[in-house]
Design a protein around this motif. Structure first.
Motif, PDB file in Angstrom:
ATOM      1  N   GLY A 260       0.846  -1.205   0.000  1.00  0.00           N
ATOM      2  CA  GLY A 260       0.000   0.000   0.000  1.00  0.00           C
ATOM      3  C   GLY A 260       0.873   1.244   0.000  1.00  0.00           C
ATOM      4  O   GLY A 260       0.613   2.224  -0.686  1.00  0.00           O
ATOM      5  N   SER A 261       1.938   1.176   0.803  1.00  0.00           N
ATOM      6  CA  SER A 261       2.982   2.201   0.855  1.00  0.00           C
ATOM      7  C   SER A 261       2.412   3.624   0.932  1.00  0.00           C
ATOM      8  O   SER A 261       1.307   3.830   1.416  1.00  0.00           O
ATOM      9  CB  SER A 261       3.965   2.018  -0.300  1.00  0.00           C
ATOM     10  OG  SER A 261       4.988   1.112   0.079  1.00  0.00           O
ATOM     11  N   TRP A 262       3.207   4.602   0.493  1.00  0.00           N
ATOM     12  CA  TRP A 262       2.806   5.977   0.764  1.00  0.00           C
ATOM     13  C   TRP A 262       1.542   6.390   0.023  1.00  0.00           C
ATOM     14  O   TRP A 262       0.788   7.245   0.493  1.00  0.00           O
ATOM     15  CB  TRP A 262       3.951   6.964   0.468  1.00  0.00           C
ATOM     16  CG  TRP A 262       3.627   8.282   1.100  1.00  0.00           C
ATOM     17  CD1 TRP A 262       3.218   9.428   0.496  1.00  0.00           C
ATOM     18  CD2 TRP A 262       3.604   8.553   2.510  1.00  0.00           C
ATOM     19  NE1 TRP A 262       2.934  10.396   1.432  1.00  0.00           N
ATOM     20  CE2 TRP A 262       3.167   9.878   2.685  1.00  0.00           C
ATOM     21  CE3 TRP A 262       3.902   7.778   3.644  1.00  0.00           C
ATOM     22  CZ2 TRP A 262       3.034  10.459   3.931  1.00  0.00           C
ATOM     23  CZ3 TRP A 262       3.761   8.363   4.893  1.00  0.00           C
ATOM     24  CH2 TRP A 262       3.334   9.681   5.030  1.00  0.00           C
ATOM     25  N   THR A 263       1.261   5.789  -1.131  1.00  0.00           N
ATOM     26  CA  THR A 263       0.035   6.177  -1.830  1.00  0.00           C
ATOM     27  C   THR A 263      -1.193   5.784  -1.006  1.00  0.00           C
ATOM     28  O   THR A 263      -2.231   6.408  -1.126  1.00  0.00           O
ATOM     29  CB  THR A 263      -0.085   5.538  -3.224  1.00  0.00           C
ATOM     30  OG1 THR A 263       0.121   4.133  -3.119  1.00  0.00           O
ATOM     31  CG2 THR A 263       0.908   6.151  -4.194  1.00  0.00           C
ATOM     32  N   GLU A 264      -1.083   4.752  -0.155  1.00  0.00           N
ATOM     33  CA  GLU A 264      -2.182   4.457   0.751  1.00  0.00           C
ATOM     34  C   GLU A 264      -2.030   5.243   2.048  1.00  0.00           C
ATOM     35  O   GLU A 264      -2.938   5.973   2.451  1.00  0.00           O
ATOM     36  CB  GLU A 264      -2.245   2.958   1.079  1.00  0.00           C
ATOM     37  CG  GLU A 264      -3.346   2.663   2.101  1.00  0.00           C
ATOM     38  CD  GLU A 264      -3.514   1.184   2.400  1.00  0.00           C
ATOM     39  OE1 GLU A 264      -4.544   0.638   2.007  1.00  0.00           O
ATOM     40  OE2 GLU A 264      -2.614   0.590   3.025  1.00  0.00           O
ATOM     41  N   TYR A 265      -0.877   5.114   2.691  1.00  0.00           N
ATOM     42  CA  TYR A 265      -0.719   5.724   4.019  1.00  0.00           C
ATOM     43  C   TYR A 265      -0.924   7.232   3.962  1.00  0.00           C
ATOM     44  O   TYR A 265      -1.589   7.820   4.822  1.00  0.00           O
ATOM     45  CB  TYR A 265       0.664   5.391   4.596  1.00  0.00           C
ATOM     46  CG  TYR A 265       0.759   5.745   6.057  1.00  0.00           C
ATOM     47  CD1 TYR A 265       0.477   4.811   7.049  1.00  0.00           C
ATOM     48  CD2 TYR A 265       1.077   7.046   6.453  1.00  0.00           C
ATOM     49  CE1 TYR A 265       0.523   5.154   8.387  1.00  0.00           C
ATOM     50  CE2 TYR A 265       1.118   7.397   7.789  1.00  0.00           C
ATOM     51  CZ  TYR A 265       0.844   6.447   8.751  1.00  0.00           C
ATOM     52  OH  TYR A 265       0.873   6.802  10.084  1.00  0.00           O
ATOM     53  N   GLY A 266      -0.379   7.875   2.944  1.00  0.00           N
ATOM     54  CA  GLY A 266      -0.464   9.331   2.820  1.00  0.00           C
ATOM     55  C   GLY A 266      -1.855   9.813   2.460  1.00  0.00           C
ATOM     56  O   GLY A 266      -2.088  11.018   2.366  1.00  0.00           O
ATOM     57  N   SER A 267      -2.783   8.883   2.237  1.00  0.00           N
ATOM     58  CA  SER A 267      -4.173   9.235   1.956  1.00  0.00           C
ATOM     59  C   SER A 267      -5.105   8.874   3.114  1.00  0.00           C
ATOM     60  O   SER A 267      -6.287   9.189   3.068  1.00  0.00           O
ATOM     61  CB  SER A 267      -4.663   8.496   0.694  1.00  0.00           C
ATOM     62  OG  SER A 267      -3.852   8.815  -0.407  1.00  0.00           O
ATOM     63  N   LEU A 268      -4.577   8.183   4.135  1.00  0.00           N
ATOM     64  CA  LEU A 268      -5.429   7.750   5.246  1.00  0.00           C
ATOM     65  C   LEU A 268      -5.841   8.953   6.092  1.00  0.00           C
ATOM     66  O   LEU A 268      -5.064   9.888   6.290  1.00  0.00           O
ATOM     67  CB  LEU A 268      -4.678   6.747   6.133  1.00  0.00           C
ATOM     68  CG  LEU A 268      -4.368   5.376   5.521  1.00  0.00           C
ATOM     69  CD1 LEU A 268      -3.528   4.557   6.496  1.00  0.00           C
ATOM     70  CD2 LEU A 268      -5.652   4.626   5.184  1.00  0.00           C
TER      71      LEU A 268
END
Lengths: 282, 98
Positions: A260-268
């Protein structure tokens, strides 16, 4: 796992070009690179269409993976040698993916497409025809894949390794610098994550550094090998490179890749984010 | 600095009022060199990105304003480093390898 069981050299590949039990597979970020030319006998995996669910953001399922490998003419007992551009980023991602689905004997070509080109070795445009097989994958191995909840739980408790460039880690860049910077995530990194750019694990020619250098690299960055480790980047391909170093070359257990990396974490919504060059606190 | 490079890859779709584009052509013996590798190093010398040159020798990065180094690797040549100061917009850089 060890360097001997997970890597092969360009010389080894040349000596095994006609070995029927060795299947070369090229995986590139630039999915047109294979079509231009490739190592003789290599087949192509397109990460964006072959390795992604067409609707959800996830892996293809077991049956789809079996159909992919069967169609490529890969058998369960073949030695699969992956290689590609970008210092093997996407080849390492595919390696990790093949391991999630339990392929026994997978290797990376040390140095990938780059060393092959820099050493002016032969590339061809002929596409091989391989007889289709019936491939049987194993159930996905969740011990090497991290999801967001365990990433949040790892803050301040386990090793988090952010393998992006220092400018991405600090929030000064939002994407690797060969891509446009307009993205929707917030800038920054997961608090307490160490920044060990994937590139520090590789020589300029794309080959991996020595075991001693690699062990020192992560040790000096504060990675405690007695704890569990989660590696992440932006979309999970550079962190596959680091996952490969830690688990497959150095043989460290309990290492997961967070695709998921930053594209997921940075959108949470509601999760902590750190900005700047320091790891930050939990 | 200019809006379009000589024979450059199209910047259509790229917002050059926001992006800091560092791009150029790698040459050898007065001809564009395909298949070279250009690495972008940050102000501390740390690797930031790498691209292979196109069939016409071109490369492009999306960076941030500041000081960067381009390191070019090509078959049969020593690596060539070239310092670049970039601003928002397009910075064109020619690289020559031996």
């Amino acid at each position: 796992m060890s360097r001997e069981s997970s890597l092969v050299s360009a010389d080894w590949v040349e000596q095994n070009l006609d070995n029927p039990k060795v299947v070369l597979v090229e995986v590139d970020e630039d999915t047109a690179a294979y079509d231009k030319n490739h190592i003789r006998g290599a087949v192509k995996v397109n990460w964006s269409t072959d390795l992604r669910d067409p609707v959800r953001r996830d892996f293809v399922n077991k049956e789809q993976f079996e159909a992919l490998l069967g169609g490529l003419g890969i058998s369960d007992d073949d030695t699969v040698v992956l290689y590609g551009g970008n210092n093997n980023w996407f080849a390492a991602y595919a390696y990790w993916y093949f391991k999630v689905y339990g392929h026994e004997d997978v290797r990376l070509l040390d140095g990938g497409r780059k060393i092959w080109e820099l050493e002016s070795r032969q590339l061809v445009d002929a596409v091989p025809s391989r007889e289709a097989t019936t491939y049987t994958a194993k159930n996905p191995d969740s011990s090497i894949r991290a999801f967001r909840d365990e990433v949040v739980a790892a803050i301040g408790a386990q090793n988090l390794v952010d393998v992006r460039s220092p400018d991405e880690y600090a929030g000064r860049l939002l994407a690797p610098a060969h891509l446009p910077q307009e993205v929707s995530q917030v800038p920054g990194h997961i608090p307490t994550a160490a920044n060990v750019p994937w590139s520090k694990a590789a020589n300029d020619d794309g080959t991996f550094r020595s075991d001693d250098e690699l062990r020192a690299l992560y040790g000096e960055a504060g990675v405690d090998f007695g704890k569990d480790t989660i590696a992440y980047c932006r979309i999970g391909e550079r962190s596959s490179h680091t996952w490969f170093v830690l688990r497959e070359i150095l043989g460290i257990q309990n290492v997961k890749n967070y695709d998921g990396s930053w594209t997921e974490y940075g959108s949470l919504v509601g999760v902590p984010v750190a900005i700047g060059d320091e790891p930050g606190t939990a | 600095m200019c809006g379009a490079t000589t024979g450059g890859v199209s910047l259509e779709g790229v917002d050059v009022t926001k992006e800091t584009v560092i791009q150029g052509v790698v040459h050898r013996d007065d001809a564009p060199l395909a298949g070279a590798y250009v690495r972008l190093l940050d102000a501390t010398g740390e690797f930031t990105a790498e691209v292979p040159t196109s069939a016409t020798g071109q490369f492009r990065f999306f960076a941030a304003p500041g000081t960067w180094t381009l390191r070019t690797l090509a078959p049969g040549a020593q690596p060539v480093d070239r310092a670049v100061v970039a601003e928002v917009g397009v910075t064109d850089v020619d690289v020559y390898v031996g």
